[in-house]
Design a protein around this motif. Structure first.
Motif, mmCIF file in Angstrom:
data_model
loop_
_atom_site.group_PDB
_atom_site.id
_atom_site.type_symbol
_atom_site.label_atom_id
_atom_site.label_comp_id
_atom_site.label_asym_id
_atom_site.label_seq_id
_atom_site.Cartn_x
_atom_site.Cartn_y
_atom_site.Cartn_z
ATOM 1 N N PHE A 104 1.787 9.540 -5.718
ATOM 2 C CA PHE A 104 2.386 10.862 -5.486
ATOM 3 C C PHE A 104 3.339 11.230 -6.619
ATOM 4 C CE2 PHE A 104 1.905 10.052 -0.691
ATOM 5 C CZ PHE A 104 0.651 10.639 -0.675
ATOM 6 N N GLU A 105 4.158 10.264 -7.033
ATOM 7 C CA GLU A 105 5.106 10.530 -8.119
ATOM 8 C C GLU A 105 4.383 10.798 -9.427
ATOM 9 O OE1 GLU A 105 7.721 7.163 -8.064
ATOM 10 O OE2 GLU A 105 8.936 7.980 -6.428
ATOM 11 N N THR A 132 0.833 -1.209 0.000
ATOM 12 C CA THR A 132 0.000 0.000 0.000
ATOM 13 C C THR A 132 0.867 1.257 0.000
ATOM 14 O OG1 THR A 132 -0.207 -0.020 2.413
ATOM 15 C CG2 THR A 132 -1.950 -1.111 1.174
ATOM 16 N N LEU A 133 1.984 1.224 0.706
ATOM 17 C CA LEU A 133 2.890 2.375 0.683
ATOM 18 C C LEU A 133 3.507 2.573 -0.704
ATOM 19 C CD1 LEU A 133 4.687 2.009 4.125
ATOM 20 C CD2 LEU A 133 3.008 3.724 3.474
ATOM 21 N N ASP A 134 3.846 1.475 -1.376
ATOM 22 C CA ASP A 134 4.360 1.587 -2.740
ATOM 23 C C ASP A 134 3.325 2.218 -3.667
ATOM 24 O OD1 ASP A 134 6.842 0.545 -2.119
ATOM 25 O OD2 ASP A 134 6.325 -1.514 -2.737
ATOM 26 N N GLU A 135 2.059 1.830 -3.497
ATOM 27 C CA GLU A 135 0.988 2.412 -4.314
ATOM 28 C C GLU A 135 0.840 3.909 -4.042
ATOM 29 O OE1 GLU A 135 -2.559 0.202 -3.546
ATOM 30 O OE2 GLU A 135 -1.740 -1.643 -4.415
ATOM 31 N N LYS A 136 0.921 4.292 -2.783
ATOM 32 C CA LYS A 136 0.822 5.710 -2.441
ATOM 33 C C LYS A 136 1.984 6.511 -3.028
ATOM 34 C CE LYS A 136 -1.754 5.374 1.872
ATOM 35 N NZ LYS A 136 -1.704 5.600 3.324
ATOM 36 N N ILE A 137 3.178 5.970 -2.914
ATOM 37 C CA ILE A 137 4.353 6.659 -3.456
ATOM 38 C C ILE A 137 4.236 6.788 -4.969
ATOM 39 C CG2 ILE A 137 6.841 6.419 -3.849
ATOM 40 C CD1 ILE A 137 7.010 5.235 -1.000
ATOM 41 N N ALA A 138 3.790 5.724 -5.623
ATOM 42 C CA ALA A 138 3.626 5.775 -7.073
ATOM 43 C C ALA A 138 2.576 6.818 -7.459
ATOM 44 C CB ALA A 138 3.236 4.403 -7.606
#
Length: 135
Positions: A117-118, A109-115
């Motif tokens: 945001f990017e 889920t953190l990877d999805e959020k970072i993606a």
């Protein structure tokens, strides 16, 4: 014969060189119990006791009571059977697997959020560059 410094205080002081350094079974079982059934996961200690009882009672041949769970948790048990120790080790393995699944899901889920945001930052930069070219 009492003296100061590094000298022996009596003839009975042998030091810890002769003692085997290790943890007693009761202390080890207490640590395993607290690690395998953490109160933070279940909300309170009594819920941890109930889950420990449910898990361990299915894996031992003798009657395993909530009172026994409490005595292991508090470190007041006089002895720990090998079946109980094996069940506690199995519980720790299960807890570790569960925690690993939770961490993996959290990282996803953190990877999805970072993606996200990017991607949003990239869209904003692209929109700014298009707006500057259009001027």
């Amino acid at each position: 014969m009492a003296t100061n410094g590094n000298k022996r205080l009596s003839n009975n002081d042998k030091g810890n060189q002769d003692r085997k350094k290790g943890m007693s079974d009761v202390c080890l079982a207490q640590n395993l119990m607290r690690d395998a059934f953490p109160a933070r996961r279940y909300g309170k200690v009594e819920a941890s006791f109930f889950e420990a009882h449910r898990f361990i009672s299915r894996r031992v041949s003798k009657e395993f009571t909530l009172r026994r769970v409490r005595s292991i948790w508090e470190g007041t048990a006089r002895r720990i059977d090998s079946e109980e120790m094996d069940a506690l080790r199995a519980a720790l393995v299960e807890e570790s697997k569960r925690e690993q699944r939770e961490i993996t899901a959290r990282l996803a889920t953190l990877d999805e959020k970072i993606a996200a945001f990017e991607a949003a930052a990239h869209r904003e930069a692209l929109a700014r560059s298009v707006a500057q070219v259009g001027r």
